[in-house]
Design an enzyme around this catalytic site. Structure first.
Site, PDB file in Angstrom:
ATOM      1  N   ARG A  52       0.856  -1.199   0.000  1.00 40.26           N
ATOM      2  CA  ARG A  52       0.000   0.000   0.000  1.00 40.26           C
ATOM      3  C   ARG A  52       0.887   1.243   0.000  1.00 40.26           C
ATOM      4  NH1 ARG A  52      -1.564   1.264   4.755  1.00 40.26           N
ATOM      5  NH2 ARG A  52      -2.569  -0.713   5.245  1.00 40.26           N
ATOM      6  N   TYR A 104     -14.663  20.177 -13.439  1.00 44.38           N
ATOM      7  CA  TYR A 104     -15.085  18.796 -13.678  1.00 44.38           C
ATOM      8  C   TYR A 104     -16.193  18.459 -12.673  1.00 44.38           C
ATOM      9  CZ  TYR A 104     -14.833  13.703 -13.619  1.00 44.38           C
ATOM     10  OH  TYR A 104     -15.139  12.378 -13.662  1.00 44.38           O
ATOM     11  N   ASP A 176      -5.336  21.128 -11.625  1.00 46.31           N
ATOM     12  CA  ASP A 176      -5.785  19.919 -12.322  1.00 46.31           C
ATOM     13  C   ASP A 176      -5.354  20.078 -13.781  1.00 46.31           C
ATOM     14  OD1 ASP A 176      -7.155  17.977 -13.732  1.00 46.31           O
ATOM     15  OD2 ASP A 176      -9.005  18.165 -12.571  1.00 46.31           O
ATOM     16  N   LYS A 201      -6.963   9.605 -18.369  1.00 47.65           N
ATOM     17  CA  LYS A 201      -7.194  10.307 -19.626  1.00 47.65           C
ATOM     18  C   LYS A 201      -5.954  10.233 -20.521  1.00 47.65           C
ATOM     19  CE  LYS A 201     -11.005  11.115 -17.362  1.00 47.65           C
ATOM     20  NZ  LYS A 201     -11.253  12.327 -16.593  1.00 47.65           N
TER      21      LYS A 201
HETATM   22  C1  PLP Z   1     -11.735  12.586 -15.283  1.00 45.72           C
HETATM   23  C2  PLP Z   1     -11.338  13.815 -14.588  1.00 45.72           C
HETATM   24  C3  PLP Z   1     -11.128  13.828 -13.212  1.00 45.72           C
HETATM   25  C4  PLP Z   1     -11.357  12.593 -12.347  1.00 45.72           C
HETATM   26  O1  PLP Z   1     -10.458  11.574 -12.621  1.00 45.72           O
HETATM   27  P1  PLP Z   1     -10.814  10.012 -12.446  1.00 45.72           P
HETATM   28  O2  PLP Z   1      -9.577   9.322 -12.894  1.00 45.72           O
HETATM   29  O3  PLP Z   1     -12.008   9.743 -13.318  1.00 45.72           O
HETATM   30  O4  PLP Z   1     -11.137   9.790 -11.015  1.00 45.72           O
HETATM   31  C5  PLP Z   1     -10.719  15.011 -12.628  1.00 45.72           C
HETATM   32  N1  PLP Z   1     -10.524  16.122 -13.360  1.00 45.72           N
HETATM   33  C6  PLP Z   1     -10.719  16.156 -14.691  1.00 45.72           C
HETATM   34  C7  PLP Z   1     -10.480  17.418 -15.440  1.00 45.72           C
HETATM   35  C8  PLP Z   1     -11.143  15.006 -15.352  1.00 45.72           C
HETATM   36  O5  PLP Z   1     -11.340  15.049 -16.674  1.00 45.72           O
END
Ligand code: PLP
Length: 385
Positions: A52, A104, A176, A201
């Site tokens: 972990r 988001y 982000d 992504k």
């Molecule tokens: C998809 C996304 C998230 C969340 O990520 P996960 O891997 O789905 O938990 C956060 N911020 C943005 C801009 C996203 O596109």
């Protein structure tokens, strides 16, 4: 590769954090599918005690992502939301956060439905003029959370300006960076303290893994975040870490194609008679184009469109009529996706708030993949009629 910093982006994507396996010479980092590590006598482990806390496959990926962002330290989480959750756990009851008004949907949901219950206050404010942030700073403010480009209306937030405000007021600036990927934008170099990715992504890039990451060059923040990761347990597994190590090796090549396909499609849609409005930061008439040009290497493959005079039914009909684009949540994979934010990714935001941010019922978001652009253009032409 011990010192990745002197190499270019593509070389880092392929080699950073990764050495041939010392026991066999295997060029790919092994999938260390283990939960624990044998110790000769109590406490004499080689930095790995329990998986972990640390796993070698994951550590290789953490070093690679940190190198791509130009940061000292990286940490991987079981999802993007898991990574964000760890950042929120740096806060205490009474603390305040200033964040954007076009986030988001899942980020908005975590702030309002989870951490608001723990006595943390969130301000959702317009950040397209970063100076606006100052109005909301008080003695309790601890964190500025920025997304740029924003999802789905592609606002561009001036990261260097945000960093200046954060530094002046001794606040943590977290960014982000999911939409841009480290190939297009590096917030640490612009003064951010923490960069977050939904690795799901562009970094993974093949729509086969859910994962998140944080990077920082601040040792104290890294130690706190690593402590939270180990304590709360949102750690990704070694198999997923391996898949991302494999996917990330082509990040630079994929991003170039996402950007060139994105540009051609944005230009095609801009003059299309069925389109009322198009959001893409590469247009010179985008309100923050100059900042986008300054802080991003290129403009990416994320495009949002508002359909002219389409009601919900007509919007659904169009969204469901593509052959090459698939109707799905998520983005950043090799395959092109279309998404209806109002009922899909952003359904958790109240209608009034959503519409104020421009996320209307006839808005569709495209994640332009790396297929042949002529096939994508033909698909759009047919579906839009
Ligand atoms: C998809 C996304 C998230 C969340 O990520 P996960 O891997 O789905 O938990 C956060 N911020 C943005 C801009 C996203 O596109």
């Amino acid at each position: 590769m011990n010192d990745a910093s002197k190499f270019g982006f593509g070389t880092k994507a392929i080699h950073a954090g990764q050495e041939p396996d010392p026991s066999t010479g295997a060029i790919m980092t092994p999938i260390y599918q283990t939960s624990t590590y044998v110790q000769e006598s109590p406490g004499t482990h080689k930095g790995y005690a329990y998986a972990r806390g640390k796993n070698p496959t994951r550590v290789a990926l953490e070093k690679c992502i940190a190198a791509l962002e130009g940061a000292e330290y990286g940490l991987c989480f079981s999802s993007g939301m898991g990574a964000m959750d760890a950042v929120c756990k740096l806060l205490r009851p009474g603390d305040e956060v200033i964040t954007g008004d076009d986030l988001y949907g899942g980020s908005y949901r975590m702030f309002t439905k989870i951490f608001a219950n723990y006595g943390i206050k969130f301000h959702f404010v317009s950040m397209t003029n970063a100076e606006n942030i100052r109005k909301y700073i008080n003695a309790n403010t601890k964190l500025i959370w920025v997304e740029t480009p924003t999802n789905p209306t592609m606002q561009i937030i001036d990261l260097a300006a945000c960093a200046e405000i954060a530094k002046e007021n001794k606040l943590i600036l977290a960014v982000d960076n999911t939409f841009a990927s480290p190939y297009l934008q590096n917030p640490i170099a612009l003064g951010a303290d923490i960069v977050m990715h939904s690795v799901t992504k562009y970094l993974g890039g093949h729509s086969d893994v859910v994962m998140g990451a944080l990077v920082t060059s601040n040792k104290d923040l890294y130690d706190q975040l690593a402590f939270i990761l180990n304590s709360c347990g949102a750690n990704p597994g070694p198999m997923d870490s391996f898949l991302v190590l494999r996917g990330i090796k082509t990040l630079h090549v994929r991003m170039d194609r996402h950007c060139s396909n994105g540009r051609k499609i944005a230009e095609y849609l801009k003059t299309h008679p069925r389109i009322e409005k198009i959001y893409w930061p590469g247009f010179t008439d985008h309100p923050n184009h100059e900042i986008a040009k300054k802080q991003m290497k290129d403009f990416g493959g994320m495009i949002s469109i508002v359909l002219k005079g389409a009601d919900l039914e007509e919007t659904f009909r169009i969204a469901s009529s593509f052959n090459v684009f698939s109707l799905a949540e998520s983005l950043g994979g090799v395959e092109s996706l279309i998404n209806h934010p109002a009922t899909m990714t952003h359904a958790s935001i109240p209608k009034e708030e959503r519409e104020r941010a421009g996320v209307v019922d006839n808005l569709l978001r495209l994640s332009v993949g790396i297929e042949d652009v002529d096939d994508l253009l033909a698909d759009l032409k047919r579906a839009l009629g």
